[in-house]
Structures are given as structure tokens and as C-alpha cells.
Design an enzyme around this catalytic site. Structure first.
Site, PDB file in Angstrom:
ATOM      1  N   ARG A  53       1.161  -1.205  -0.097  1.00  0.00           N
ATOM      2  CA  ARG A  53      -0.248  -0.216  -0.438  1.00  0.00           C
ATOM      3  C   ARG A  53       0.785   0.714  -0.293  1.00  0.00           C
ATOM      4  O   ARG A  53       0.459   2.519  -1.074  1.00  0.00           O
ATOM      5  CB  ARG A  53      -0.867   0.159   1.719  1.00  0.00           C
ATOM      6  CG  ARG A  53      -1.974  -0.133   1.200  1.00  0.00           C
ATOM      7  CD  ARG A  53      -2.450  -0.726   2.259  1.00  0.00           C
ATOM      8  NE  ARG A  53      -1.722  -2.215   2.799  1.00  0.00           N
ATOM      9  CZ  ARG A  53      -1.856  -3.789   2.381  1.00  0.00           C
ATOM     10  NH1 ARG A  53      -2.379  -4.100   1.293  1.00  0.00           N
ATOM     11  NH2 ARG A  53      -1.043  -4.514   2.544  1.00  0.00           N
ATOM     12  N   HIS A 131       5.284   6.081  11.214  1.00  0.00           N
ATOM     13  CA  HIS A 131       4.364   5.230  10.262  1.00  0.00           C
ATOM     14  C   HIS A 131       3.469   6.761   9.666  1.00  0.00           C
ATOM     15  O   HIS A 131       2.611   6.686   9.870  1.00  0.00           O
ATOM     16  CB  HIS A 131       4.444   4.126   9.969  1.00  0.00           C
ATOM     17  CG  HIS A 131       3.220   3.705   8.587  1.00  0.00           C
ATOM     18  ND1 HIS A 131       3.472   4.621   7.717  1.00  0.00           N
ATOM     19  CD2 HIS A 131       2.798   3.108   7.850  1.00  0.00           C
ATOM     20  CE1 HIS A 131       3.630   4.114   6.376  1.00  0.00           C
ATOM     21  NE2 HIS A 131       2.817   2.842   7.162  1.00  0.00           N
TER      22      HIS A 131
HETATM   23  N1   CP Z   1      -0.483  -0.261   5.892  1.00  0.00           N
HETATM   24  C1   CP Z   1       0.662  -0.248   5.315  1.00  0.00           C
HETATM   25  O1   CP Z   1       1.566   0.036   5.831  1.00  0.00           O
HETATM   26  O2   CP Z   1       0.924  -0.990   4.618  1.00  0.00           O
HETATM   27  P1   CP Z   1       2.191  -1.444   3.195  1.00  0.00           P
HETATM   28  O3   CP Z   1       3.249  -2.599   4.340  1.00  0.00           O
HETATM   29  O4   CP Z   1       1.536  -2.507   2.236  1.00  0.00           O
HETATM   30  O5   CP Z   1       2.298  -0.396   2.391  1.00  0.00           O
END
Ligand code: CP
Length: 304
Positions: A53, A131
Site C-alpha cells: 500500500r 509511520h
Molecule cells: N499500511 C501499510 O503500511 O501497508 P504496506 O506495508 O503494504 O505498505
């Protein structure tokens, strides 16, 4: 915010979150407004850890805004494999791009990258630390689903110890008078420093290991995956990996407006039968990630 790095959610103020969310909403509702915003710009995505994502929504955001993308999704295909340092990688990529997006397993690596980089750096996840773009898209998703960010009952479920999205979200929501309901196994409780943070802000919070206690009072149920990659002992992971599995039949007595969010990927923590209910909002959340990242990039590059 022009020229600023985005490393931790605490780098930004409430007014700045709202500016990002408002622009994301504007882009979402006005596709003609963003077509050429990044014309002539190059964005680098350096992913030292797996992602679906975050990387693809950044890349989708850049392409929708008319910009171009360079980078890698697998560090073994870069000169890191030959022993090149993070500093040299960043100093090199900064010659090729107007902005760098980085995901790296080491806590503090994105901050270090920002310190050495002459172009802005966005943290796309550093270990179990932060994040921030996920947090901003979570705020945008909550606002879209509830029409407000104020005075909401937010249940946080699962891996509250290693789940970096939970840590960022607690900090960001603290501006909006939430009530937090914390649900985790004993081994994955929210770290002490975040509890202290909640208490210092005089935010109401409740804790339990039983998810059913809080489902009826929640506006948002934010579910997280148990982060296998952060465990040093695989047996410890096995003990807690299926601690919570939300199923459709558990949602009967929930509030009409309640929505389930999950940063994804999920493993077993939300049963697929929930996908068919009007409570499931996690794929919509993934879509909102594109518009949130469009807003973040254009604000940081001063192009909005
Ligand atoms: N939500 C998220 O960070 O997904 P990914 O690890 O797929 O980037």
C-alpha cells in the site's frame, strides 16, 4: 510546511494535519485539480522493507499528479547490496529526485536520512517507530467516515506494542478530545511512554483484553496485525498471533456509524465475512491513502 521533512507525526501541528486532510478531501472531490501538479518533478521511493500500500499509493499519487517515479522496492537490487551506506545512498538519490520517500527497518533511519538529505524526506515507516503518512491517511479516513475528528470513541485492537500506526494515531488524535479503548494481550500492551503521553494530555482511556467489551461504544475500531517481523522469539509470536479475530456476527450491537479500520495487510484478525458488512472501511482507507499522499507531496513541494 514547504520544504519540511515528514519523519514523525509530532513534527506537524494540528493546523498542519487539518491543512493536509482538507487538501486530500479537495483532491478526492476534484480530480481535475491535480492532473499537472507534479509536472516536471521526480519523486524517489526507496523501500528497504516490503510494502504494498505505502509504496504503490505513493507511486499512484505521483503518477496521478503528472510526476515521475524512480527508486527500488528491493534493496538487494541496489548498491546497498555492495555495502553502500544509507548516507551515500541518500546523497546520491537526492541528485536525481526532488523528494525522497523512504521505508527502512531501523528506527531513526528516516530522521538520519533527512539530516543528510538536501531534498525533503518523507518517512514511510522506520521499524516499530513511526509511520506518519499512514497516520494522516487514518485521520482523513476517520473524518470521512464520521464527518468529524472531535470527541470520538476509538478502540485500538491487537498489537499495541509494536504497531507503529497505533503510536502515531494516539499522538495525532490527542488534539481532538478522543476516548481511547485499548485492547491487547498482556504481551502486546501499549508501551509505557504512550500511556504516560495519554495521561499527561488528560485523555480518557480504558484497557481490557476483551474486545467485546468495547465494540458497542466505539465509533472507530482500529485493528492491527500482530507484527511477526518484530518478534525475536517465534514461540512468543505463536502464542499471540490469533489473539483477536473479528467476525461479522460480533458486530450486531455496534453503533450505526461504527467503522472498522485496519492499516493492512491483515492476516487473520478480521474475518473475510466482515468485508460484506457496512462496517468494513479498510479498503476505502487504502484508497484515501492515495489522496492523502497527493496532498502531503504537493504541500511539502509548495505546489498546492
Ligand atoms: N499500511 C501499510 O503500511 O501497508 P504496506 O506495508 O503494504 O505498505
Amino acid at each position: 510546511m514547504k520544504g519540511k521533512d515528514l519523519i514523525s507525526i509530532s513534527d506537524f501541528k494540528k493546523e498542519e494535519y487539518l491543512q493536509i486532510i482538507n487538501l486530500a478531501e479537495y483532491y478526492y472531490n476534484n480530480p481535475e485539480a491535480y492532473n499537472d501538479v507534479l509536472k516536471g518533478k521526480i519523486i524517489a521511493t526507496l523501500f528497504f522493507e516490503p510494502s504494498t500500500r505505502t509504496r504503490l499509493s505513493f507511486e499512484s499519487a505521483v503518477q496521478r499528479m503528472g510526476g515521475r517515479i524512480i527508486g527500488f522496492s528491493d534493496p538487494s537490487s541496489s548498491s546497498v547490496q555492495k555495502g553502500e551506506s544509507l548516507k551515500d545512498t541518500i546523497l546520491t538519490v537526492a541528485q536525481y529526485a526532488d523528494l525522497i520517500v523512504i521505508r527502512h527497518p531501523l528506527e531513526g533511519s528516516a530522521r538520519w536520512a533527512a539530516e543528510v538529505s538536501p531534498v525533503p524526506v518523507i518517512n514511510a515507516g522506520d521499524g516499530a517507530n513511526q509511520h506518519p503518512t499512514q497516520c494522516l491517511l487514518d485521520l482523513f479516513t476517520i473524518k470521512q467516515s464520521q464527518a468529524t475528528l472531535e470527541n470520538l470513541s476509538i478502540t485500538l485492537v491487537g498489537d499495541l506494542k509494536y504497531g507503529r500506526t497505533v503510536h502515531s494515531l494516539i499522538q495525532a488524535l490527542s488534539y481532538f478530545n478522543p476516548t481511547f479503548y485499548l485492547v491487547s494481550p498482556e504481551e502486546l500492551k501499549l508501551p509505557y511512554e504512550y500511556k504516560i503521553f495519554i495521561e499527561e494530555k488528560n485523555i480518557k482511556y480504558y484497557e481490557s483484553s476483551d474486545i467485546n467489551e468495547y465494540l458497542p461504544v466505539s465509533d472507530i475500531v482500529y485493528v492491527t496485525r500482530v507484527q511477526r517481523e518484530r518478534f525475536s522469539d517465534p514461540m512468543e509470536y505463536e502464542k499471540v498471533k490469533n489473539a483477536y479475530i473479528i467476525k461479522a456476527d460480533m458486530l450486531k450491537n455496534t453503533k450505526k456509524n461504527m467503522k472498522i479500520l485496519h492499516p493492512l495487510p491483515r492476516v487473520n484478525e478480521i474475518s473475510v465475512d466482515v468485508d460484506e458488512t457496512d462496517k468494513a472501511y479498510y479498503f476505502q482507507q487504502a484508497l484515501y491513502g492515495v489522496f492523502t499522499r497527493m496532498a502531503i507531496i504537493s504541500i511539502i513541494l509548495g505546489l498546492n
